[in-house]
Every structure is written in C-alpha cells, then in structure tokens.
Design a protein around this motif. Structure first.
Motif, mmCIF file in Angstrom:
data_model
loop_
_atom_site.group_PDB
_atom_site.id
_atom_site.type_symbol
_atom_site.label_atom_id
_atom_site.label_comp_id
_atom_site.label_asym_id
_atom_site.label_seq_id
_atom_site.Cartn_x
_atom_site.Cartn_y
_atom_site.Cartn_z
ATOM 1 N N UNK C 178 0.839 -1.205 0.000
ATOM 2 C CA UNK C 178 0.000 0.000 0.000
ATOM 3 C C UNK C 178 0.873 1.253 0.000
ATOM 4 N N UNK C 179 0.435 2.249 -0.747
ATOM 5 C CA UNK C 179 1.157 3.522 -0.741
ATOM 6 C C UNK C 179 0.915 4.258 0.580
ATOM 7 N N UNK C 180 -0.352 4.249 1.018
ATOM 8 C CA UNK C 180 -0.663 4.864 2.307
ATOM 9 C C UNK C 180 -0.954 3.759 3.308
ATOM 10 N N UNK C 181 -0.128 3.715 4.339
ATOM 11 C CA UNK C 181 -0.242 2.619 5.296
ATOM 12 C C UNK C 181 -1.100 3.060 6.480
ATOM 13 N N UNK C 182 -2.052 2.191 6.832
ATOM 14 C CA UNK C 182 -2.926 2.482 7.972
ATOM 15 C C UNK C 182 -2.147 2.631 9.280
ATOM 16 N N UNK C 183 -1.025 1.934 9.349
ATOM 17 C CA UNK C 183 -0.226 2.014 10.578
ATOM 18 C C UNK C 183 0.318 3.422 10.786
ATOM 19 N N UNK C 184 0.338 4.191 9.705
ATOM 20 C CA UNK C 184 0.890 5.541 9.794
ATOM 21 C C UNK C 184 -0.197 6.586 9.944
ATOM 22 N N UNK C 185 -1.443 6.135 10.144
ATOM 23 C CA UNK C 185 -2.520 7.111 10.298
ATOM 24 C C UNK C 185 -2.741 7.414 11.769
ATOM 25 N N UNK C 186 -2.616 8.675 12.078
ATOM 26 C CA UNK C 186 -2.682 9.110 13.464
ATOM 27 C C UNK C 186 -4.003 8.708 14.121
ATOM 28 N N UNK C 187 -5.052 8.639 13.314
ATOM 29 C CA UNK C 187 -6.371 8.279 13.831
ATOM 30 C C UNK C 187 -6.348 6.907 14.515
#
Lengths: 685, 142, 274
Positions: C178-187
């Motif tokens: 994935x280009x945008x990783x959920x692990x990197x989402x502050x939420x």
C-alpha cells in the motif's frame, strides 16, 4: 533505447548509532531506493530499527548541499570547487601567519569515516601545525575515554554486543537502550528471556523499565553515591571477588575505606533510592557469574562524568566481572563512528591509536611518517574550550567537518557568539545546518552512501562503508576535500591519497591497534575488532582477558560523591535532563529529512510530571516556557509519569525548541565534557 | 466478579438506510431501552472498517455493535456482504489475542424492525455487562 | 551433500534460462567474499558459482521493484514455495503479471520446512531439490491455542510490549504494498509512542494480512524483538480457510474473499457473529 536494469544491494554500515548494524542499500539503475536488512550480519541478523530502515532518505533529500557556497555581503553565493578551496587555503594560511597555528581550530566528525578522521587530524597537525582538533566525542563519551583509560588502560567498551545475551545479571544505567541502541536493547531482552536479571538505574521510566527486575530511580547526578553504596554492601557483606581484587588490581584499600562511608542510609538521602532497593540490587549484581554493566550518556554527561565512569569500573573490578565473556564495563557509544573518530586521533591530545602528542617518541614517529618536522608538542584544546576561545577572540578561525555545534553544544547562545566572532569559519557538511549558516565558506560533503571507508562500532568492530551511488550534485567525500585542500596548501607530498583504501594503508602502518585491519581482510572477514596488531591477528573481542589489564593492574579510584554544578533553587526549582528519542538522531539534520521519522515525532516536547504540571496549571500539549540561567525556549508539554516529580526531560534534536539553549556548559575537569544531564530549570505555562 | 454497578459504554454503528431507521422506529414507538449506548450513523455498514472498531475499544468503549441491513437489502447492493465477512474475522482476531470477542457483535436490523433493534441492543448490553469493563493501557484486553 | 546438489541444479537452471534467452535477468541470491548473502540480479555471463539459496530473502519484492521500473523486461526469479505464493497474491492485486514470470522453482528441504513450519514447502514448478512433506505440527501454536482467553492476553501483551516500532514486519512483507499505510494514520495509531499503543498497531497489521499472508515468515525474521507474528497470522490464515475456503497464494484463480460479495465467497462455516 532499452533500459538495462542495474539492481544492486551494497553492504554498508548504518550511519546512526554505534551498534554497527550492517545492511544493504538497494540501488536500482543508479538510484537509491531503499534499505534491506542483511540476514548474515552478526549484529543486525536481518533486523533493523526504524532509523536504520529509513537511513537512506536523507541521502536523496532535496535539501542536500550540491555546490560550494561562499558568503558574499552576508549572502551565500554558489561557487566552483576551485574558487572555494583556493579561498579556504588562502584564508587558513593568512590566519596562521598572522596569529599563529593555535589560533585555528578543527572539528572532525563522528559521522564521517575512520579514514576521514585520520586525514582531518593529520591536516590539522601536519599541515596547520596545531593539536586543536576535536570532535563531538567530547560531548558524549570523553569521560569514558578518560575514566576507563585511567582504570583499565583502554578507554573503550570492554566486551562485545553479542556477549550481552549470555550475561546472568545486566546493570543498565543512564542508557535508554531500546530507543538509543535498539539492536543492543534487543540483546538485553533476549538475555532476560534466557534467565538474566536486569537492574535498571535511571530516573525516567522507559520501555526497558517494563522488563527490568529492579528499577532504581536516582536523582540525576548522584551516580557516584549509589555506585559507592552498592560497593559498600558488596564489600561489607563479603560478596566481593577477593581473589580477583588481590591478583589483578591495585588501590583496593583506599576504595574500601571510602565506600565504607556510603551506607545505604546515606545513599538514600543523597540519591533518593530506597536503601532496601540498593542493598537488593548490590546483592543481585554481585551474585552473577557474569554480570555486565551497560551505560551511556546518563553516566558520562556530568561534571563528575569521569568519576561516574571510574565508579562503574570499580564496581566491575570489585566483583571480578572483568576480562571474561559477557561481563565488563560497556559504554554504548552514540554515533556510528565516534569510537573510530577517537581511535584515529581526532582528539587534541593523541594521534591515531591513542599515541600521545606529548610523548616525544610518538611525536617523532609521526614526524617521520608524515615527513613533517616540529609537530606541535603541546595538547590542543577541546570543543567547548574552542567555542569559549572563539568568543574571547583567542581562536580566529574554525574548520568544521560534519558537526553542528549550534545545536549539539551546551549553551547555544554562547556558541553563536563564539562562531560569529570568528574571522573565518568553514563548514563542510551535507546540509546547510544551523552551524553552516554562520560559515564564510560551505563545502558540500558526500554521505556514507556515496563513498568508501570504514566505521568502528561501539564494541571496537571495524566494518566497511561502501559506495552505493555517485555523490549527489558536486558533493565530494570529506577525505577528498581535505586531500585536495592539503594539496593546494603545498602538502600534496603527504596527502597522495587516491582512495579511502590508500588512507587505511597508512593507518595500518602508523596505528598499532589497527595494524592488521586492512581492506583485504575486511572484505574477507566482514569485521575486525581492535586491538588487531598484525595481519594474522584475529582481533580482540573482549579486552583485559584473564585479568591482564591493558595498563597492567586494574586501578581502583576512591571517588567521593560531588553534587552537580547547578542544583535547583527557588528561581529554578526543577532538575532538567536531556536525551534522545527512538525516532530521531542528535541534531536531527538527518532524521528530520525522513517523512516516516518526522511523522512519528514532528517536534520536541518537555516531559513533566503530572504533579509539577498541575502546580503550574499546565495541561498535556500546552505550549510552555522552559527557562534556565542560560536562556528560555517555548515547547509543548508532555504531562507524564515517565519523569518523577521535580524532574523534566527534553530531547535535544529540535532546533525550534532546542534543549541546548538551556543546558549548563560547566565541564568535567578531566574530560571537559559538559553537564548536559543536570541543570536547574523552571517551567511556566 | 465485576462491579455490581458496572454499566458498559457501548458504541453502535448503524447503517443509514436500515438500522438507523430501525433505531428511529424504536424511538418513535417509545420502546423502553437502556440508554448507555451511542450511535454513529454510517452510510453503509460496509464503511465500518475493523480499525474503527479497534479504535472504539482502545478509546474505552466496552462493546461495539455493528448493525447492518439484511443481506439482500443493501442500498449499495453488496456493502453489507463485506461487513458480514470482516466483522466475524475481526472477532476471531480479538479472540486470538485474548480480548473477549463478545465485545464486538454484528447483527442485521431493517427499517421496520424497531422491536428487534431494542432486543439486540438490550441483549448486547447485558452480555457486555457480564464481561465487565475493558482495561486500557498495556494490559488492554479480556 | 544434498544442499550442494540443490545449489548446482539451481545454478544450472538459472544459467540455462539466461543463456537460452528465456530470461534477461534472474532475481536470486549471491554470496560475497565475506560470506554475506544478498539479493542479486543474475545476468547472462555471470559466474553462477556464487549463487546460493539461503538464508532466504523476500525475493518477490525485488522482482516487483525491478518489474515496476522495467515492465517489458523478461524477468526470472528463483522461487521457493512461499515466493511463488507471494507472486500469486501480488498478481491478484495487479502488481505483477503471473504469466510473464520466468519461475525457477526450488523445493525446500525438510529442515527448512520444519524451521518455517511450512505447509507447502515447494513451488508448482521445481527446477532444483526434491519435494518434501509439508509440516503441520507447530508446538508454539498449539500451546497458544490451548491457552485460556486471559493467558492469551498475557502472552501477546508481553510480546507486543517489547515492540520497538521499527515497522520491519511491514517493510519486509512481500504483500505490504500500500502507498498509504494504515499504521501511519494518526487516527488509528498514535505516532511516536513506544511500545506502540497496545494493541492497535499489531491488531491493525494482523487484520491487514487477512487474505494476503502466505506465511513466508519474513515479518518475524525482521522483528528485532522476536514477536511470534507468524503464529498470530497463521491463526487468521486458518480462520480464512475455514470461513471462505481461501488459502492465499495457492490458487491463482481464486478471488480474494474480503473483496468479493457473498455470492462469490460465501461464508462456509464458523459463526458469523449474528
């Protein structure tokens, strides 16, 4: 035209901490695309910390310096290498002639290679005629080098990283190991899973606290007291290793007499460590067949740093935990090559291999090797002294390679005053740092990914750094720049280097402890730990084997407890201490170029205990003012139990809320290391 | 074993087209229900990512209920099919790491099922009350 | 030695593929003079005596990276069973095309199968080595399964508490693209915390392995803290198999269950939570 894929994995050494992890830089068609761990490497074993995984990003950052810069009318103008280096050569010559060689200072770098440190110190001494060469080891482990050299005869980590996994008892103090030396932290937890007991002595609650069998939280700056207290118990209860002490050490009676005063009751009063805990920890440490001491900045960065280190050495020797696997005194060095920068003589008192400049025989040897008569016979001055001398007008010019004193030194405002007072400042770096902004000439250096060389890890293991890509823009390897400069100053005869290997060949010849560490051997063996005196020598994994100390007998120092230079008072009632976080490194010039790392921790913070916060009406994430006698910063508060009442903690990576505006430049009298770890501060909403 | 007076905090995800209307009907019909739940209206239960559920638990909700349209009634044809696959898997995962999977439930409530809404909610709250409060922090779980 | 034979066979196969022009390059492993082993792009004329087979690396990732940049290149790969399964899953997600791959298969020996607790320790085409039986018994996994809910909580909170948030599990995963990783989402995961917020980080990642994880073990191999991630992911793999009859990487034609509606992948068994 069909593109030809060139995919290369280049084995190199991580440019962050001193663990010495090697990994592969992945290069596709000449472009750096990432990092892959090396599964066959003995330290990293196919694993990396987050900094390692992201250690390629700053290399390709858009902000890299790509051309030499010359400051004209207060503004930087791009220049050719010829123009820039000719100007530097001319100015250095002028200043030397006008004020004498000792009016100039040189800062080498623990980030650059061994070869580059060697070349830098050779340039300062042989070309410029001064011993005023130092680097940031002064700010981290100068006290280790001084303290362990005095006690054992060798100022380095005694044992190696893999050994720690097999210790029975590990005493960790002043080291947030999981965050600062992650792959060492991993070994400590692995040791715990094998049954080792872990004693943590640290004022803060850190990730390691969750796994420690005992966590003693001392008042910052009271290390000599609690270590003397432990020895009080160990000697008093007869738990010490009489045979070892008798056969291999000297000075025990004085030590015994002194530590007798440090009863657990007295130590509790000084350090705040409950006496029962101290007694238990002392018994536990003494009980191990292989007890290992691991320490870092929490021990060294004090006005009593050298005393603290000597105390650790005393403790290890009293219990006979020296000269055996999985024991010893193990300072964890903060930088990838701070060990190497010291080894290669980027210090004002020694040539490479700790050969003293005041020793006539050593000096003669280098005069011959470098074909330079009359090398300066007096010790030079250290980093902090250099900044002071600049402010006082005694130092007129400084050449800085890969250091950022404008963020890393204590009392930055004073540093700025010093650097601005110079007639000429050269900064050679990969980014336009806070320090580079003050320079007259800025020279673009190449990163570790763009050059060959070697780094020496914290456990004295020398490993290769390999060029993965061509230097970006017009940047050049640091050794090439200095070599070029030396040539322009008429000393091409002794700077004939065409490659990093040429420099190592010379290092092998003049440095006994590195004599057998050649590129050919490194390419076969991967790594070699010094001392390695000959080409057929396997290197030395742990020092002082069988109680045979480098200096002969291990020397006990009876060290009395002294308070830190600045204590809390009514105006500044809190103790401020500084350190690092997992996700950043030092002054952030590299880590803050990484999206991943910046996302984790985008800026600084001050950790403050809920009680102290409440008394000041401060809530979590509030912007607060932290002040000391040196200055004031604005910084977000982190209200947390991680720090005990009365203590605040600030990481020093962040220029917008720089902890070192606040720190105390008071120095350890022996090692000249500043007291980063304790000063008096106030926090206001 | 648990505090007698413990009243769980419950989060309910309702799809806009069916379950939320069902909840509305329950309200309009003045059905007696416990009040310790909060509704988050989503356009489709398929919008409820497992991360949302984890986050709710992390933030201290003792239970999370996901209410979807009946299979075949989805306004977006198959949105709730995804829900029907994900949530059971999420429950398995919670169970594997030692978090009682009864804290998370999926059920189907149509716009006409005010009474079912009440039954499902009440039953779920009773179940979670039995399990007890969620523990946050490092030892989060059970 | 059996291993030498396997390496010889593999070397021959790689050389042949390059010499015959079946492949322009072959992704494999190479040993250097200091004994270190790295992923390498073999090319015609290379001396294959430096070709080795272990330790294994996530070679499908190297294949993907090179393929992305050079989509028209005839690219070969030395693949174990897990590498092939990773390629199958990558192709389902449009990262690569399965029929373009020149696959040079290598069967794992029984020691390797044992070490990885690998169910299918061979690819569909084998150029080197002999097929050995898959391994089904996993002591630690059985132990975990036998624990009470509370014991499981203790077990995982100890391991997750060691996590130093290096993201190595994600970085080394052949299927984490994935280009945008959920692990990197502050939420979902508070940045900068150590250990990362328990257990958001790990549950989130675990859930994202569903229908992808082919059990290669690279995540656990990359974990500095020795978190037994493969056990958790294996439990989920078993769930997915039980519920949807889906085994990641096994059947190129099978559709990814979480992305389809119930008519394609009905829930075969297990309670649905309803």
């Amino acid at each position: 035209m069909e593109a030809i894929p060139e995919y290369n994995c280049v084995l190199t050494t991580c440019p962050y901490c001193g663990c010495g992890c090697q990994y592969y830089l992945q290069v596709l068609d000449g472009e750096l695309i990432g990092v892959t761990p090396c599964k066959t490497h003995p330290i990293s074993q196919g694993k990396l910390c987050i900094k390692g995984w992201n250690s390629w990003q700053y290399v390709v950052d858009q902000g890299r310096l790509t051309k030499p810069l010359i400051k004209k009318d207060g503004k930087f103008v791009e220049a050719s290498w010829d123009e820039a280096l000719d100007l530097v050569a001319k100015k250095l010559k002028e200043l030397k002639e006008k004020y004498g060689p000792d009016a100039l200072g040189y800062l080498s770098s623990a980030k650059t290679t061994n070869e580059e440190n060697y070349v830098m110190m050779k340039f300062a001494r042989a070309v410029m005629g001064t011993n005023n060469v130092d680097h940031c080891a002064r700010l981290c482990h100068a006290s280790t080098v001084a303290g362990l050299a005095a006690t054992f005869g060798s100022g380095a980590m005694t044992n190696s990283i893999p050994e720690i996994e097999y210790a029975n008892v590990i005493l960790i103090t002043g080291s947030n190991t999981i965050e600062q030396h992650p792959l060492m932290g991993k070994r400590i937890l692995a040791a715990k899973e094998k049954g080792a007991k872990i004693i943590l002595v640290d004022p803060r609650a850190i990730q390691l606290s969750n796994f420690a069998d005992m966590h003693l939280r001392q008042r910052p700056g009271t290390d000599v007291a609690w270590i003397n207290g432990m020895m009080n118990v160990i000697i008093g209860e007869g738990l010490y290793d009489k045979e070892f002490v008798e056969n291999f050490t000297e000075g025990f009676e004085e030590l015994k007499k002194l530590v007798a005063e440090y009863t657990p009751e007295k130590v509790e009063k000084i350090s705040g460590i409950p006496k029962e805990q101290l007694v238990e920890a002392a018994r536990l440490y003494a009980s191990g067949d292989a007890s290992s001491i691991v320490y870092s900045m929490g021990i060294t960065q004090h006005t009593t740093g050298t005393d603290n280190v000597k105390s650790c050495a005393n403790l290890a020797m009293v219990t006979g935990n020296m000269g055996k696997p999985s024991t010893g005194v193990n300072p964890l060095r903060g930088q990838n090559n701070v060990q190497g920068a010291c080894d290669l003589g980027a210090l004002p008192v020694v040539y490479s291999g700790y050969q003293k400049v005041i020793d006539e025989a050593a000096r003669k040897k280098f005069e011959e090797a470098w074909n330079t008569p009359n090398l300066p016979p007096e010790n030079g001055i250290t980093v902090v002294e250099m900044m002071n001398a600049a402010a006082d007008g005694k130092i007129k010019g400084i050449y800085i390679m890969g250091e950022n004193p404008m963020l890393s030194n204590p009392d930055i405002n004073h540093v700025r005053k010093g650097l601005e007072n110079l007639e000429f400042l050269v900064v050679q770096d990969i980014f336009l740092t806070e320090t580079a902004e003050l320079a007259d000439v800025v020279l673009p250096g190449a990163t570790y990914a763009e050059k060959d060389g070697t780094f020496t890890a914290t456990d004295r293991q020398v490993q290769r750094v390999r060029k993965a890509i061509e230097p970006i823009g017009e940047s050049r390897a640091d050794w090439e720049i200095i070599t070029d400069l030396a040539n322009r100053m008429g000393r091409g005869d002794i700077f004939p280097y065409k490659s990093a290997k040429d420099i190592m060949d010379e290092i092998n010849r003049v440095t006994p402890s590195y004599a057998g560490i050649t590129y050919d051997r490194l390419d076969k063996l991967g790594r070699l730990p010094w001392p390695c005196p000959a080409e057929d020598h396997p290197g030395t994994v742990y020092l002082h084997k069988d109680g045979k100390f480098t200096r002969g007998k291990g020397l006990f120092f009876a060290v009395p407890f002294l308070e830190p230079a600045e204590l809390p008072d009514d105006d500044y009632p809190l103790i401020m201490t500084t350190g690092r976080v997992m996700f950043h490194f030092h002054t952030g010039t590299m880590t803050r170029k990484s999206r991943e790392l910046n996302r984790e921790v985008p800026t600084g913070f001050v950790e403050i205990n809920p009680a102290d916060a409440e008394a000041r009406k401060i809530s979590d994430k509030d912007m607060v003012k932290v002040s000391t006698r040196r200055g004031e910063i604005e910084i977000p508060a982190m209200v947390t139990e991680r720090v005990p009442e009365g203590i605040i903690f600030i990481p020093f990576h962040f220029k917008e809320c720089a902890a070192n505006v606040l720190t105390n430049p008071a120095l350890d009298p022996v090692a000249k290391i500043p007291e980063f770890k304790v000063c008096a501060a106030q926090v206001k909403a | 074993m648990n505090d007698e007076n413990f009243e769980p905090r419950i989060l309910v995800f309702c799809c806009n087209w069916c379950s939320y209307a069902g909840a509305d009907l329950a309200g309009v019909s003045r059905l007696q229900m416990p009040s310790n739940f909060r509704i988050v209206r989503v356009m489709c239960s398929g919008r409820v990512e497992p991360e949302f559920v984890m986050r709710a638990l992390r933030n201290g909700f003792d239970g999370v209920l996901i209410l979807a349209c009946h299979i075949g009634d989805c306004h977006y044809i198959a949105g709730n099919h995804r829900t029907a696959k994900r949530i059971p898997l999420l429950r398995k995962l919670l169970d594997h790491v030692g978090i009682d999977s009864k804290r998370v439930m999926l059920d189907y409530v149509s716009a006409a099922e005010g009474e079912k809404f009440k039954t499902v909610i009440s039953g779920f709250i009773d179940d979670v009350r039995q399990i007890g409060p969620i523990r946050t922090g490092l030892k989060w779980g059970a | 030695m059996a291993d030498d034979k396997r390496v010889d066979e593999l070397g021959k196969a790689v050389k042949e593929a390059l010499d015959k022009g079946e492949a322009d390059r072959v992704v494999g492993l190479k040993v250097d003079s200091d004994g270190s082993v790295r992923p390498y792009l073999w090319v015609k004329g290379d001396d294959v005596s430096a070709l080795v087979i272990s330790p294994k690396y996530p070679l499908s990732t190297v294949y993907r990276l090179v393929h992305e940049k050079h989509p028209d290149m005839k690219l070969g790969i030395v693949a174990r069973g897990c590498d092939e399964r990773a390629l199958v899953e990558l192709s389902k997600r449009g990262n690569i095309k399965l029929d373009e791959i020149v696959l040079i298969g290598i069967a794992c020996n029984s020691d390797e199968a044992q070490e990885c607790v690998c169910h299918v320790p061979y690819p569909t085409k084998i150029s080197a080595g002999d097929k050995v039986e898959g391994v089904d018994t996993d002591e630690l996994l059985e132990k975990i399964k036998g624990m009470s809910l509370e014991e499981r909580g203790e077990f995982w909170s100890y391991y997750f508490g060691k996590c130093m948030k290096c993201y190595g599990c994600r970085n080394s995963c052949p299927l984490c693209t994935c280009k945008d990783c959920k692990l990197e989402q502050e939420l979902f995961v508070t940045p900068g915390e150590l250990p990362p917020e328990y257990p958001m980080f790990h549950l989130l990642r675990a859930f994202h392995t569903v229908g992808r994880c082919i059990g290669c073990g690279e995540c656990e191999a990359a974990c500095p803290m020795g978190i037994p991630l493969t056990k958790l992911y294996k439990l989920l793999r078993d769930d997915v198999k039980e519920m949807f009859g889906y085994e990641a990487g096994m059947d190129p034609e099978a559709e990814i269950p979480l992305l389809t509606d119930l008519t394609v992948n009905p829930i075969e068994s297990g309670e649905g939570g309803a």
